[in-house]
Design a protein around this motif. Structure first.
Motif, PDB file in Angstrom:
ATOM      1  N   PRO A 323       7.713 -43.003  14.618  1.00  0.00           N
ATOM      2  CA  PRO A 323       7.891 -43.046  13.165  1.00  0.00           C
ATOM      3  C   PRO A 323       9.123 -43.878  12.808  1.00  0.00           C
ATOM      4  O   PRO A 323      10.205 -43.666  13.353  1.00  0.00           O
ATOM      5  CB  PRO A 323       8.087 -41.578  12.798  1.00  0.00           C
ATOM      6  CG  PRO A 323       8.696 -40.962  14.018  1.00  0.00           C
ATOM      7  CD  PRO A 323       8.151 -41.724  15.200  1.00  0.00           C
ATOM      8  N   VAL A 324       8.941 -44.848  11.911  1.00  0.00           N
ATOM      9  CA  VAL A 324      10.052 -45.712  11.511  1.00  0.00           C
ATOM     10  C   VAL A 324      10.189 -45.659   9.993  1.00  0.00           C
ATOM     11  O   VAL A 324       9.296 -46.098   9.262  1.00  0.00           O
ATOM     12  CB  VAL A 324       9.831 -47.168  11.972  1.00  0.00           C
ATOM     13  CG1 VAL A 324      11.050 -48.015  11.617  1.00  0.00           C
ATOM     14  CG2 VAL A 324       9.563 -47.229  13.472  1.00  0.00           C
ATOM     15  N   LYS A 325      11.308 -45.132   9.556  1.00  0.00           N
ATOM     16  CA  LYS A 325      11.571 -45.030   8.116  1.00  0.00           C
ATOM     17  C   LYS A 325      11.893 -46.409   7.553  1.00  0.00           C
ATOM     18  O   LYS A 325      12.769 -47.115   8.070  1.00  0.00           O
ATOM     19  CB  LYS A 325      12.736 -44.076   7.860  1.00  0.00           C
ATOM     20  CG  LYS A 325      13.079 -43.865   6.384  1.00  0.00           C
ATOM     21  CD  LYS A 325      14.219 -42.870   6.254  1.00  0.00           C
ATOM     22  CE  LYS A 325      14.675 -42.738   4.815  1.00  0.00           C
ATOM     23  NZ  LYS A 325      13.607 -42.225   3.935  1.00  0.00           N
ATOM     24  N   MET A 326      11.162 -46.792   6.517  1.00  0.00           N
ATOM     25  CA  MET A 326      11.408 -48.043   5.813  1.00  0.00           C
ATOM     26  C   MET A 326      11.401 -47.742   4.323  1.00  0.00           C
ATOM     27  O   MET A 326      10.329 -47.576   3.728  1.00  0.00           O
ATOM     28  CB  MET A 326      10.343 -49.083   6.161  1.00  0.00           C
ATOM     29  CG  MET A 326      10.336 -49.505   7.615  1.00  0.00           C
ATOM     30  SD  MET A 326       9.086 -50.776   7.947  1.00  0.00           S
ATOM     31  CE  MET A 326       9.349 -51.040   9.706  1.00  0.00           C
ATOM     32  N   GLY A 327      12.573 -47.645   3.732  1.00  0.00           N
ATOM     33  CA  GLY A 327      12.658 -47.245   2.342  1.00  0.00           C
ATOM     34  C   GLY A 327      12.133 -45.826   2.190  1.00  0.00           C
ATOM     35  O   GLY A 327      12.480 -44.929   2.963  1.00  0.00           O
ATOM     36  N   PRO A 328      11.224 -45.598   1.222  1.00  0.00           N
ATOM     37  CA  PRO A 328      10.691 -44.244   1.040  1.00  0.00           C
ATOM     38  C   PRO A 328       9.530 -43.920   1.976  1.00  0.00           C
ATOM     39  O   PRO A 328       9.041 -42.798   1.986  1.00  0.00           O
ATOM     40  CB  PRO A 328      10.207 -44.270  -0.420  1.00  0.00           C
ATOM     41  CG  PRO A 328       9.813 -45.692  -0.643  1.00  0.00           C
ATOM     42  CD  PRO A 328      10.785 -46.523   0.154  1.00  0.00           C
ATOM     43  N   PHE A 329       9.112 -44.919   2.764  1.00  0.00           N
ATOM     44  CA  PHE A 329       7.935 -44.745   3.611  1.00  0.00           C
ATOM     45  C   PHE A 329       8.332 -44.569   5.076  1.00  0.00           C
ATOM     46  O   PHE A 329       9.406 -44.999   5.511  1.00  0.00           O
ATOM     47  CB  PHE A 329       6.995 -45.939   3.481  1.00  0.00           C
ATOM     48  CG  PHE A 329       6.570 -46.224   2.071  1.00  0.00           C
ATOM     49  CD1 PHE A 329       5.733 -45.336   1.396  1.00  0.00           C
ATOM     50  CD2 PHE A 329       7.004 -47.355   1.403  1.00  0.00           C
ATOM     51  CE1 PHE A 329       5.336 -45.577   0.089  1.00  0.00           C
ATOM     52  CE2 PHE A 329       6.622 -47.610   0.101  1.00  0.00           C
ATOM     53  CZ  PHE A 329       5.788 -46.717  -0.560  1.00  0.00           C
ATOM     54  N   VAL A 330       7.444 -43.932   5.835  1.00  0.00           N
ATOM     55  CA  VAL A 330       7.581 -43.833   7.284  1.00  0.00           C
ATOM     56  C   VAL A 330       6.351 -44.490   7.896  1.00  0.00           C
ATOM     57  O   VAL A 330       5.221 -44.040   7.684  1.00  0.00           O
ATOM     58  CB  VAL A 330       7.703 -42.372   7.750  1.00  0.00           C
ATOM     59  CG1 VAL A 330       7.770 -42.308   9.273  1.00  0.00           C
ATOM     60  CG2 VAL A 330       8.953 -41.732   7.152  1.00  0.00           C
ATOM     61  N   ILE A 331       6.585 -45.561   8.637  1.00  0.00           N
ATOM     62  CA  ILE A 331       5.501 -46.370   9.197  1.00  0.00           C
ATOM     63  C   ILE A 331       5.281 -45.986  10.654  1.00  0.00           C
ATOM     64  O   ILE A 331       6.239 -45.941  11.440  1.00  0.00           O
ATOM     65  CB  ILE A 331       5.830 -47.867   9.093  1.00  0.00           C
ATOM     66  CG1 ILE A 331       6.223 -48.230   7.656  1.00  0.00           C
ATOM     67  CG2 ILE A 331       4.647 -48.710   9.563  1.00  0.00           C
ATOM     68  CD1 ILE A 331       5.181 -47.908   6.618  1.00  0.00           C
ATOM     69  N   PRO A 332       4.041 -45.727  11.062  1.00  0.00           N
ATOM     70  CA  PRO A 332       3.774 -45.442  12.476  1.00  0.00           C
ATOM     71  C   PRO A 332       3.704 -46.725  13.301  1.00  0.00           C
ATOM     72  O   PRO A 332       2.957 -47.650  12.965  1.00  0.00           O
ATOM     73  CB  PRO A 332       2.411 -44.731  12.431  1.00  0.00           C
ATOM     74  CG  PRO A 332       1.741 -45.282  11.217  1.00  0.00           C
ATOM     75  CD  PRO A 332       2.825 -45.588  10.223  1.00  0.00           C
TER      76      PRO A 332
END
Length: 715
Positions: A323-332
């Motif tokens: 999981p990588v937090k990018m702004g308000p999102f968490v991208i798998p």
């Protein structure tokens, strides 16, 4: 046309909304939740002294562990959550890309698998301690939901706490310095670690363990026969980051089951890692024996099997989602981790490499730390050490009976003779896959040397007590991979000890706070290179050389040239620690001259104007430098050009037993007990004492604590 595009636009909008919702919610939905420890009533009281240090009183040891967690959360819940997130491989969801790198390592090392295989075999009292600590964190999270940084992180249980130990401990002896270049596809250097690019090294400075280039600490023990007043003395002088996952937290614990201890711990631990009880104490310094072996695997064309003893064996592979937090999102982000019979496997353009390291697939450290906390004499303490759970770090010991000792502790791999263990090994021979450490009695130790003192400053154990009283390297197998390094701190300490006769308290404090560099070590070689460098007629560099020639080799802020020497000694220490050649002297002088001229108007500003302790509104001058006994090791260059120290002398403890065995101790921290709570009166209340080389009392007994209670409460 409008009729055609309108449904498409609506569909695209819905798709984007769904993707956004996925980015917001997939990670907590997919994360594995833990089962909370069994509910029970906890009989614990926390008493804060006038420096905010928590004294935890409990009926049982488990009650105390519960209180340790709650008190620490009051002072630094943010960092404790980061430690918890990394044990679940969810740190990337909390802090972004840097956290995802740690999550990858947690999967690569199969931390959760280690816990699954070995947790239930831990003694019941150890598991009770871990569960109680987790319960204390859960309770704080329940009471302060607005402080929780990651959905689904709580509740924790004892398995989560164990996972934190399994993940972080190998990084104290440099596992990152092997993983990082292998992942980056860079070459490993024979004997002494990787030759990393600056980019790779920066990328892997993580909160798992000490910063790779500047692992440090000093430790001193003096026997009563060498003391001027018949007192046994122990100084704990660990060098750690001042914030984050391996920053010290001071505490005192008391249990009706006989656990009485004062010292310091790291976030995520239910017990102190160093300090003292009534009758004995110890401290640690990082050591660097060769505890990691790398094997080159011969893979089949499909990359699914490797050759071992003439047969093709399946390579274990599994896909993980980081999981990588990018702004308000968490991208798998998908990654594949591999494992062979040797251990974790990293595959790059350079080939497939397996790693085997001390303490692999083991949780013994969880019991060992607890048992040494409760040991009452030297024999009991050594029996606890013989558990052989702590993968590395020197232990420097002293007690009320006047014993002093150095244990060059490590889980030395039980290696087969005949192979070159200091380079990359062939991966097709199972006889090179060692199965455990050498026996405890083979671990180097120096007990009660004739010199009457012991010191270590991250140097070879063959220099610890002065000429004529050292360990003989001929007694130890080269297969142990014992280091030969000398630091400036070690050279300086030996010279200072040898120059003293009977050592008084004041003399020992002078040694601990010494700011000198030894001209006979790498510092002298580096200075010679700078003074003899061809500056091409550059007038500023010539002026720098002239100033360095007048420097008095002390980083005390009293002589000329300290700020220039401070700036230039740091890259020399970095390369010495990496076991690399010195950097380019002209290039480093140019950088130093430009910086000091730009921000301070000249080459010779007062050291205290440049080197600072900064915490909130507190801004104080410091002394010491990189690799001096008074350590100001690493700093951030701030907007005004000042060096704000973030790593060096951290938790310092002075411990004494008089001739009657009576204990007294003093301690100090760079900031205070509540390092991440700006509103707390203990955010930086120790800073002024710290910069002045002063300490505060440790109120070890309830009687000593009387009259110094700020508040008492039950969590």
């Amino acid at each position: 046309m409008t009729r055609i595009f309108k449904p498409l636009a609506v569909g695209l909008f819905i798709l984007l909304v769904l993707l956004a919702l996925f980015g917001l919610f997939w990670e907590p939905w997919s994360a594995t939740s833990a089962k909370a420890p069994p509910a029970r009533a906890w009989d614990v009281e926390i008493v804060r002294d006038d420096y905010g240090v928590p004294h935890i009183f409990g009926k049982t040891d488990a009650d105390v562990a519960y209180g340790v967690a709650y008190a620490h959360a009051e002072d630094d819940f943010s960092t404790l959550q980061e430690v918890a997130a990394m044990t679940r491989a969810r740190l990337g969801a909390m802090i972004g890309e840097d956290g995802a790198k740690i999550d990858y390592v947690a999967h690569l090392l199969d931390v959760q698998g280690t816990v699954d295989r070995h947790y239930d075999a831990l003694p019941g009292d150890v598991r009770a301690l871990l569960d109680a600590y987790a319960a204390g964190l859960n309770h704080y999270a329940d009471k302060h939901p607005d402080e929780v940084r990651l959905s689904g992180l709580f509740p924790l249980n004892g398995r989560d706490i164990a996972a934190g130990f399994a993940l972080r401990s190998p990084f104290f002896f440099g596992l990152d310095s092997v993983i990082a270049p292998l992942v980056a596809g860079e070459e490993l250097r024979k004997e002494g670690g990787p030759s990393l690019s600056a980019e790779t090294k920066t990328a892997w400075l993580t909160p798992i363990g000490p910063e790779p280039d500047m692992n440090g600490s000093n430790a001193f023990a003096v026997a009563p026969g060498r003391s001027s007043d018949n007192v046994t003395r122990l100084i704990s002088n660990s060098h750690q980051p001042w914030r984050g996952g391996v920053a010290w937290y001071e505490l005192v614990v008391h249990s009706e089951e006989g656990w009485d201890f004062a010292g310091a711990t790291f976030p995520g631990s239910p017990y102190p890692f160093l300090g003292h009880n009534r009758t004995l104490g110890w401290t640690n310094t990082v050591n660097r024996p060769d505890l990691v072996d790398v094997y080159r695997l011969e893979m089949n064309a499909e990359g699914t099997r490797y050759r071992l003893d003439g047969k093709w064996v399946p390579l274990e592979s599994r896909k993980v989602w980081l999981p990588v937090k990018m702004g308000p999102f968490v991208i798998p982000v998908p990654r594949t981790v591999h494992r062979s019979a040797h251990g974790p496997v990293i595959i790059s353009d350079k080939g497939a490499f397996a790693i085997r390291y001390a303490g692999i697939d083991d949780l013994g450290m969880l019991e060992q730390y607890y048992r040494i906390n409760k040991a009452r004499n030297f024999d009991e303490w050594q029996q606890a050490m013989a558990i052989q759970g702590v993968p590395a770090t020197n232990f420097i010991y002293a007690d009320a009976e006047g014993n002093i000792a150095l244990f060059y502790n490590a889980l030395f791999p039980d290696r087969k003779a005949g192979a070159d263990w200091r380079t990359i090994l062939p991966g097709d021979r199972s006889d090179l896959i060692w199965q455990g450490p050498v026996a405890w009695d083979a671990v180097p130790r120096l007990v009660n040397p004739g010199s009457g003192y012991i010191m270590n400053a991250n140097n070879t154990p063959y220099v610890a007590a002065g000429p004529g009283d050292e360990l003989d390297r001929a007694d130890y197998s080269p297969l142990l991979g014992i280091e030969d390094d000398m630091t400036n701190r070690a050279s300086q300490a030996i010279k200072l000890f040898e120059a003293e006769g009977q050592i008084s308290r004041e003399a020992l404090e002078r040694i601990k706070y010494d700011t000198g560099y030894d001209p006979d070590g790498y510092a002298g070689e580096w200075m010679k290179l700078m003074l003899e460098a061809d500056t091409g007629g550059d007038s500023q560099l010539k002026a720098a050389q002239k100033l360095l020639a007048q420097w008095d080799w002390q980083m005390d802020g009293k002589g000329r040239g300290d700020a220039l020497a401070l700036t230039l000694m740091r890259p020399a220490m970095r390369n010495s620690y990496r076991r690399q050649a010195p950097p380019d002297p002209v290039e480093e002088m140019r950088l130093a001259v430009d910086h000091l001229t730009k921000y301070f108007g000249g080459l010779d500003p007062p050291l205290g104007d440049v080197l600072r302790l900064r915490q909130g509104k507190v801004d104080l001058p410091l002394d010491g430098g990189s690799d001096t006994l008074r350590a100001s090791t690493l700093w951030d260059v701030e907007a005004d050009g000042r060096y704000a120290v973030r790593h060096g002398d951290s938790f310092i403890m002075f411990i004494e037993w008089d001739s009657q065995g009576r204990l007294s101790s003093r301690s100090i921290q760079p900031y205070g007990a509540a390092t991440t709570r700006p509103q707390s009166p203990h955010y930086a209340d120790q800073a002024e004492l710290f910069v002045k080389h002063r300490t505060k009392p440790v109120y070890f007994t309830p009687e000593q604590l009387k009259g110094h209670v700020e508040r008492r409460y039950r969590p």
